[in-house]
Scaffold this motif. Structure first.
Motif, PDB file in Angstrom:
ATOM      1  N   LEU A 118      -0.795  -9.029  12.063  1.00 27.03           N
ATOM      2  CA  LEU A 118      -1.592  -7.811  11.914  1.00 27.03           C
ATOM      3  C   LEU A 118      -0.716  -6.564  11.979  1.00 27.03           C
ATOM      4  CD1 LEU A 118      -4.790  -8.644  13.979  1.00 27.03           C
ATOM      5  CD2 LEU A 118      -4.599  -8.413  11.509  1.00 27.03           C
ATOM      6  N   ARG A 119       0.294  -6.586  12.825  1.00 28.10           N
ATOM      7  CA  ARG A 119       1.197  -5.435  12.889  1.00 28.10           C
ATOM      8  C   ARG A 119       1.975  -5.281  11.591  1.00 28.10           C
ATOM      9  NH1 ARG A 119       5.249  -5.283  16.371  1.00 28.10           N
ATOM     10  NH2 ARG A 119       5.353  -7.520  16.672  1.00 28.10           N
ATOM     11  N   GLU A 120       2.379  -6.387  10.989  1.00 26.08           N
ATOM     12  CA  GLU A 120       3.086  -6.320   9.713  1.00 26.08           C
ATOM     13  C   GLU A 120       2.163  -5.832   8.599  1.00 26.08           C
ATOM     14  OE1 GLU A 120       5.108  -9.978   8.894  1.00 26.08           O
ATOM     15  OE2 GLU A 120       6.137  -9.952  10.824  1.00 26.08           O
ATOM     16  N   VAL A 121       0.920  -6.291   8.601  1.00 26.17           N
ATOM     17  CA  VAL A 121      -0.051  -5.832   7.611  1.00 26.17           C
ATOM     18  C   VAL A 121      -0.285  -4.331   7.761  1.00 26.17           C
ATOM     19  CG1 VAL A 121      -2.463  -5.986   6.898  1.00 26.17           C
ATOM     20  CG2 VAL A 121      -1.167  -8.066   7.306  1.00 26.17           C
ATOM     21  N   ALA A 122      -0.332  -3.856   8.996  1.00 28.59           N
ATOM     22  CA  ALA A 122      -0.527  -2.422   9.238  1.00 28.59           C
ATOM     23  C   ALA A 122       0.597  -1.601   8.616  1.00 28.59           C
ATOM     24  CB  ALA A 122      -0.611  -2.155  10.743  1.00 28.59           C
ATOM     25  N   VAL A 123       1.806  -2.064   8.754  1.00 24.74           N
ATOM     26  CA  VAL A 123       2.943  -1.352   8.161  1.00 24.74           C
ATOM     27  C   VAL A 123       2.856  -1.393   6.638  1.00 24.74           C
ATOM     28  CG1 VAL A 123       5.455  -1.375   7.898  1.00 24.74           C
ATOM     29  CG2 VAL A 123       4.430  -1.716  10.151  1.00 24.74           C
ATOM     30  N   LEU A 124       2.493  -2.536   6.087  1.00 23.14           N
ATOM     31  CA  LEU A 124       2.369  -2.642   4.629  1.00 23.14           C
ATOM     32  C   LEU A 124       1.275  -1.721   4.094  1.00 23.14           C
ATOM     33  CD1 LEU A 124       2.796  -6.491   4.157  1.00 23.14           C
ATOM     34  CD2 LEU A 124       4.427  -4.691   3.580  1.00 23.14           C
ATOM     35  N   VAL A 125       0.159  -1.638   4.785  1.00 21.76           N
ATOM     36  CA  VAL A 125      -0.925  -0.739   4.369  1.00 21.76           C
ATOM     37  C   VAL A 125      -0.435   0.707   4.412  1.00 21.76           C
ATOM     38  CG1 VAL A 125      -3.173   0.199   5.056  1.00 21.76           C
ATOM     39  CG2 VAL A 125      -2.831  -2.264   4.972  1.00 21.76           C
ATOM     40  N   ALA A 126       0.246   1.063   5.495  1.00 21.17           N
ATOM     41  CA  ALA A 126       0.730   2.435   5.655  1.00 21.17           C
ATOM     42  C   ALA A 126       1.725   2.824   4.563  1.00 21.17           C
ATOM     43  CB  ALA A 126       1.360   2.614   7.027  1.00 21.17           C
ATOM     44  N   VAL A 127       2.497   1.861   4.075  1.00 22.12           N
ATOM     45  CA  VAL A 127       3.500   2.156   3.049  1.00 22.12           C
ATOM     46  C   VAL A 127       2.906   2.089   1.646  1.00 22.12           C
ATOM     47  CG1 VAL A 127       5.627   1.294   1.982  1.00 22.12           C
ATOM     48  CG2 VAL A 127       5.438   1.415   4.467  1.00 22.12           C
ATOM     49  N   PHE A 128       2.131   1.046   1.360  1.00 22.87           N
ATOM     50  CA  PHE A 128       1.740   0.795  -0.021  1.00 22.87           C
ATOM     51  C   PHE A 128       0.486   1.522  -0.484  1.00 22.87           C
ATOM     52  CE2 PHE A 128       4.626  -2.840   0.471  1.00 22.87           C
ATOM     53  CZ  PHE A 128       5.439  -2.571  -0.629  1.00 22.87           C
ATOM     54  N   VAL A 184      -1.450   5.118  -4.648  1.00 22.70           N
ATOM     55  CA  VAL A 184      -2.118   6.350  -5.088  1.00 22.70           C
ATOM     56  C   VAL A 184      -1.172   7.159  -5.970  1.00 22.70           C
ATOM     57  CG1 VAL A 184      -3.046   8.565  -4.289  1.00 22.70           C
ATOM     58  CG2 VAL A 184      -3.713   6.440  -3.153  1.00 22.70           C
ATOM     59  N   TYR A 185       0.081   7.267  -5.575  1.00 24.14           N
ATOM     60  CA  TYR A 185       1.072   8.016  -6.339  1.00 24.14           C
ATOM     61  C   TYR A 185       1.329   7.378  -7.705  1.00 24.14           C
ATOM     62  CZ  TYR A 185       5.567   9.949  -7.729  1.00 24.14           C
ATOM     63  OH  TYR A 185       6.580  10.532  -8.438  1.00 24.14           O
ATOM     64  N   GLN A 196      -0.613   5.543  -9.461  1.00 26.61           N
ATOM     65  CA  GLN A 196      -1.781   5.698 -10.333  1.00 26.61           C
ATOM     66  C   GLN A 196      -1.925   7.121 -10.847  1.00 26.61           C
ATOM     67  OE1 GLN A 196      -5.321   4.242  -8.449  1.00 26.61           O
ATOM     68  NE2 GLN A 196      -4.499   2.181  -8.206  1.00 26.61           N
ATOM     69  N   GLY A 197      -1.073   8.014 -10.386  1.00 26.45           N
ATOM     70  CA  GLY A 197      -1.109   9.390 -10.859  1.00 26.45           C
ATOM     71  C   GLY A 197      -2.169  10.241 -10.192  1.00 26.45           C
ATOM     72  N   ARG A 198      -2.725   9.762  -9.109  1.00 28.00           N
ATOM     73  CA  ARG A 198      -3.728  10.538  -8.380  1.00 28.00           C
ATOM     74  C   ARG A 198      -3.053  11.336  -7.276  1.00 28.00           C
ATOM     75  NH1 ARG A 198      -8.086   6.518  -6.347  1.00 28.00           N
ATOM     76  NH2 ARG A 198      -6.208   5.432  -5.716  1.00 28.00           N
ATOM     77  N   ILE A 199      -3.793  12.268  -6.740  1.00 31.64           N
ATOM     78  CA  ILE A 199      -3.290  13.091  -5.652  1.00 31.64           C
ATOM     79  C   ILE A 199      -3.708  12.446  -4.332  1.00 31.64           C
ATOM     80  CG2 ILE A 199      -3.456  15.335  -4.529  1.00 31.64           C
ATOM     81  CD1 ILE A 199      -4.002  16.529  -7.289  1.00 31.64           C
ATOM     82  N   LEU A 200      -2.782  12.408  -3.404  1.00 31.02           N
ATOM     83  CA  LEU A 200      -3.073  11.864  -2.083  1.00 31.02           C
ATOM     84  C   LEU A 200      -3.879  12.899  -1.308  1.00 31.02           C
ATOM     85  CD1 LEU A 200      -2.603   9.486  -0.146  1.00 31.02           C
ATOM     86  CD2 LEU A 200      -0.573  10.671   0.664  1.00 31.02           C
ATOM     87  N   THR A 201      -5.145  12.627  -1.126  1.00 28.72           N
ATOM     88  CA  THR A 201      -6.025  13.570  -0.443  1.00 28.72           C
ATOM     89  C   THR A 201      -5.959  13.359   1.068  1.00 28.72           C
ATOM     90  OG1 THR A 201      -7.914  12.075  -0.566  1.00 28.72           O
ATOM     91  CG2 THR A 201      -7.601  13.601  -2.414  1.00 28.72           C
ATOM     92  N   VAL A 202      -6.466  14.327   1.790  1.00 24.44           N
ATOM     93  CA  VAL A 202      -6.524  14.222   3.248  1.00 24.44           C
ATOM     94  C   VAL A 202      -7.412  13.049   3.637  1.00 24.44           C
ATOM     95  CG1 VAL A 202      -7.263  15.394   5.354  1.00 24.44           C
ATOM     96  CG2 VAL A 202      -6.079  16.676   3.576  1.00 24.44           C
ATOM     97  N   ARG A 203      -8.485  12.857   2.892  1.00 21.12           N
ATOM     98  CA  ARG A 203      -9.405  11.746   3.180  1.00 21.12           C
ATOM     99  C   ARG A 203      -8.707  10.396   3.041  1.00 21.12           C
ATOM    100  NH1 ARG A 203     -15.089  10.819  -0.035  1.00 21.12           N
ATOM    101  NH2 ARG A 203     -15.685   8.922   1.044  1.00 21.12           N
ATOM    102  N   THR A 204      -7.957  10.223   1.960  1.00 25.10           N
ATOM    103  CA  THR A 204      -7.214   8.973   1.751  1.00 25.10           C
ATOM    104  C   THR A 204      -6.148   8.795   2.824  1.00 25.10           C
ATOM    105  OG1 THR A 204      -7.553   9.195  -0.630  1.00 25.10           O
ATOM    106  CG2 THR A 204      -5.871   7.652   0.076  1.00 25.10           C
TER     107      THR A 204
END
Length: 76
Positions: free
Chosen positions: A25-35, A40-41, A43-51
């Protein structure tokens, strides 16, 4: 070392499984935080505060749950 010594190991099977799941779970957390921001980047979208806040909440929750599972003392 005798077979009896191996069976009377201090760590129970449940605790060993909990530690392995916690590490995962700790490794998955790091992967989520990075990927998530990277996806989002790409896909050409803007990283919003909500995301960004959702990413932090999800990865933080997974990380906290992983740490909890690793340090919890499970009884058989």
């Amino acid at each position: 070392m005798h077979v009896v010594d191996l069976m009377n190991d201090d760590r129970s099977t449940i605790q060993q499984v909990a530690v392995l799941i916690g590490e995962s779970l700790r490794e998955v957390a790091v992967l989520v935080a990075v990927f998530v921001p990277l996806d989002v980047y790409v896909q050409g979208r803007i990283l919003t505060v909500r995301t960004l806040l959702a990413t932090i909440a999800i990865s933080g929750g997974l990380f906290a749950l992983g740490v909890f599972l690793e340090v919890k003392r499970w009884k058989r």
